[in-house]
Scaffold this active site. Structure first.
Site, mmCIF file in Angstrom:
data_model
loop_
_atom_site.group_PDB
_atom_site.id
_atom_site.type_symbol
_atom_site.label_atom_id
_atom_site.label_comp_id
_atom_site.label_asym_id
_atom_site.label_seq_id
_atom_site.Cartn_x
_atom_site.Cartn_y
_atom_site.Cartn_z
ATOM 1 N N ASN A 35 49.631 31.530 41.025
ATOM 2 C CA ASN A 35 49.114 32.740 40.362
ATOM 3 C C ASN A 35 48.006 32.422 39.355
ATOM 4 O OD1 ASN A 35 50.126 34.503 37.499
ATOM 5 N ND2 ASN A 35 49.171 35.550 39.219
ATOM 6 N N ALA A 76 52.801 44.665 32.709
ATOM 7 C CA ALA A 76 53.368 45.668 31.804
ATOM 8 C C ALA A 76 52.448 46.886 31.728
ATOM 9 C CB ALA A 76 53.566 45.064 30.418
ATOM 10 N N LYS A 103 59.183 32.873 36.362
ATOM 11 C CA LYS A 103 57.719 32.882 36.275
ATOM 12 C C LYS A 103 57.309 32.102 35.035
ATOM 13 C CE LYS A 103 53.810 36.060 36.712
ATOM 14 N NZ LYS A 103 53.346 36.334 35.340
ATOM 15 N N ARG A 131 45.623 41.042 37.989
ATOM 16 C CA ARG A 131 44.498 41.902 37.613
ATOM 17 C C ARG A 131 43.586 42.222 38.788
ATOM 18 N NH1 ARG A 131 42.767 37.946 33.064
ATOM 19 N NH2 ARG A 131 43.495 36.617 34.763
ATOM 20 N N CYS A 145 55.187 35.228 29.055
ATOM 21 C CA CYS A 145 54.568 36.199 28.148
ATOM 22 C C CYS A 145 54.111 35.510 26.857
ATOM 23 C CB CYS A 145 55.539 37.342 27.828
ATOM 24 S SG CYS A 145 54.789 38.550 26.723
HETATM 25 C C1 LIG Z 1 48.123 43.894 31.237
HETATM 26 C C2 LIG Z 1 48.959 42.741 31.677
HETATM 27 C C3 LIG Z 1 50.337 42.860 31.656
HETATM 28 C C4 LIG Z 1 51.142 41.790 32.067
HETATM 29 N N1 LIG Z 1 52.504 41.946 32.074
HETATM 30 C C5 LIG Z 1 53.290 40.938 32.543
HETATM 31 C C6 LIG Z 1 54.709 41.090 32.635
HETATM 32 O O1 LIG Z 1 55.287 42.126 32.302
HETATM 33 N N2 LIG Z 1 55.410 40.024 33.116
HETATM 34 C C7 LIG Z 1 54.815 38.849 33.511
HETATM 35 O O2 LIG Z 1 55.485 37.918 33.938
HETATM 36 N N3 LIG Z 1 53.484 38.698 33.421
HETATM 37 C C8 LIG Z 1 52.713 39.706 32.972
HETATM 38 N N4 LIG Z 1 51.354 39.545 32.952
HETATM 39 C C9 LIG Z 1 50.766 38.309 33.528
HETATM 40 C C10 LIG Z 1 50.471 38.512 35.010
HETATM 41 O O3 LIG Z 1 51.658 38.748 35.742
HETATM 42 C C11 LIG Z 1 49.743 37.296 35.617
HETATM 43 O O4 LIG Z 1 50.560 36.158 35.509
HETATM 44 C C12 LIG Z 1 48.415 37.006 34.941
HETATM 45 O O5 LIG Z 1 47.676 38.193 34.718
HETATM 46 C C13 LIG Z 1 47.553 36.033 35.778
HETATM 47 O O6 LIG Z 1 47.329 36.541 37.056
HETATM 48 P P1 LIG Z 1 45.959 37.311 37.464
HETATM 49 O O7 LIG Z 1 44.829 36.407 37.075
HETATM 50 O O8 LIG Z 1 46.065 37.506 38.947
HETATM 51 O O9 LIG Z 1 45.936 38.589 36.691
HETATM 52 C C14 LIG Z 1 50.547 40.572 32.496
HETATM 53 C C15 LIG Z 1 49.159 40.460 32.504
HETATM 54 C C16 LIG Z 1 48.358 41.519 32.111
HETATM 55 C C17 LIG Z 1 46.866 41.358 32.147
#
Ligand SMILES: Cc1cc2nc3c(=O)[nH]c(=O)nc-3n(C[C@H](O)[C@H](O)[C@H](O)COP(=O)(O)O)c2cc1C
Length: 320
Positions: free
Chosen positions: A195, A13, A134, A220, A95
């Site tokens: 993920n 987001a 997801k 991230r 979420c």
């Molecule tokens: C700032 C931010 C916004 C996110 N927005 C969403 C979103 O809109 N939809 C979603 O399914 N996950 C969202 N996530 C979760 C990520 O898609 C992901 O599942 C999570 O960060 C773990 O993966 P990573 O360790 O590679 O970041 C968000 C995470 C962060 C940090």
């Protein structure tokens, strides 16, 4: 040479708008998706919600939806599939934000497996593009519903399931449990996308070997680092991982900025949004703090570029 995993950019987001999605595709991401978009907002015609639907016609991107009622998902999806022809529709069940889960949406769905199945089935039966979901490992360590929810997704006809290796009550804290993702993947016939906590090509390799999933999603780890996808592919090809030169980083930052200005139609708005990205690109570099401060007073694209050039020149001199 080993086959590279299929690489997904995670929906984030406030980050994964059209400009960022294009950027990571150029850097090797295979699949991208919008951030989560409210089905209620879409149905009610909320302009802010609709502005998140920034797909160019034919852009190879998915659209992620969040909501609760199967009928709402179907109504919202019907509007957007017709208009945007996304590659897929993804359902958000991860979420953790209180406002979202209080409404029984996002990760709250991890506590309602029967609803999950009904929801997925309703979408699969009524729309013409693949439906993915997801999820997380569960709600909490006491409620590890991930395996059951994943089974329900498959029963409902989901084309794939992304598993973020945390529970809802962890939010983004602690370490993602890659073993837990692998356990879910082994029980399922549909593909599972793994993920959580991939920050380097090496992480990607380990994630794949621990989970056994040839599909992985980076979130991230791509912030200020969109070339992570290229690095992962190089590693799997057995090539030496390349490095990005300062000039390339500068040129990507400018391109990112250009896209943002075009998308927003306003240099001022674009600058406000780009501040975070700029900080991520130069995180930990000497002089980063001063650069960020100088950027606070800047109002036009030309000024941003002047500051960027100045900063990069400084960094180059220091690295000599
Ligand atoms: C700032 C931010 C916004 C996110 N927005 C969403 C979103 O809109 N939809 C979603 O399914 N996950 C969202 N996530 C979760 C990520 O898609 C992901 O599942 C999570 O960060 C773990 O993966 P990573 O360790 O590679 O970041 C968000 C995470 C962060 C940090």
């Amino acid at each position: 040479m080993r086959e590279s995993p299929i690489l997904f950019m995670a929906p984030l987001a406030g980050v994964t708008n059209r400009v960022f999605r294009q950027l990571v595709i150029e850097q090797g991401a295979d699949y991208v998706c919008t951030e989560m978009i409210s089905v209620q907002g879409l149905i009610q015609g909320n302009p802010k919600t609709h502005s998140l639907l920034d797909l160019k016609t034919g852009e190879p991107s998915g659209i992620q939806l969040f909501g609760r009622e199967p009928e709402d998902f179907v109504r919202a999806a019907a509007i957007i599939v017709e208009q945007y022809r996304p590659l897929f529709i993804d359902i958000n069940m991860g979420c953790p934000v209180p406002k979202v889960v209080k409404g029984g949406m996002g990760a709250a769905l991890m506590r309602e497996p029967a609803r999950v199945e009904a929801l997925v089935r309703a979408l699969v039966e009524n729309i013409s593009v693949p439906v993915s979901v997801k999820i997380r490992l569960g709600w909490s360590p006491e409620e590890l519903t991930g395996p059951e929810v994943a089974r329900r997704c498959e029963e409902g006809g989901a084309s794939w399931i992304t598993v973020h290796g945390r529970t809802r009550d962890q939010f983004y804290r602690g370490q993602a449990d890659w073993e837990g993702i692998g356990a879910i993947a082994r029980e399922r016939k549909v593909p599972v996308v793994a993920n959580g906590d991939i920050f380097s090509a090496r992480d990607a390799e380990q994630m794949m070997s621990i989970t056994g999933c040839p599909r992985i999603m980076v979130g991230r780890g791509a912030l200020g680092n969109p070339w992570i996808f290229k690095r992962i592919k190089e590693r799997f090809r057995g090539e030496k991982e390349g490095s990005v030169s300062l000039r390339e980083i500068l040129s990507i930052m400018k391109k990112h900025m250009e896209g943002q200005v075009e998308l927003r139609g306003s240099e001022k708005k674009a600058i406000l949004e780009m501040r975070r990205h700029f900080s991520w690109y130069i995180k930990g570099w000497p002089g980063a703090r001063e650069f960020r401060q100088r950027l606070m007073g800047v109002k036009s694209k030309a000024e941003v570029y002047r500051e960027l050039e100045r900063f990069f020149q400084q960094v180059e001199e220091e690295r000599r």
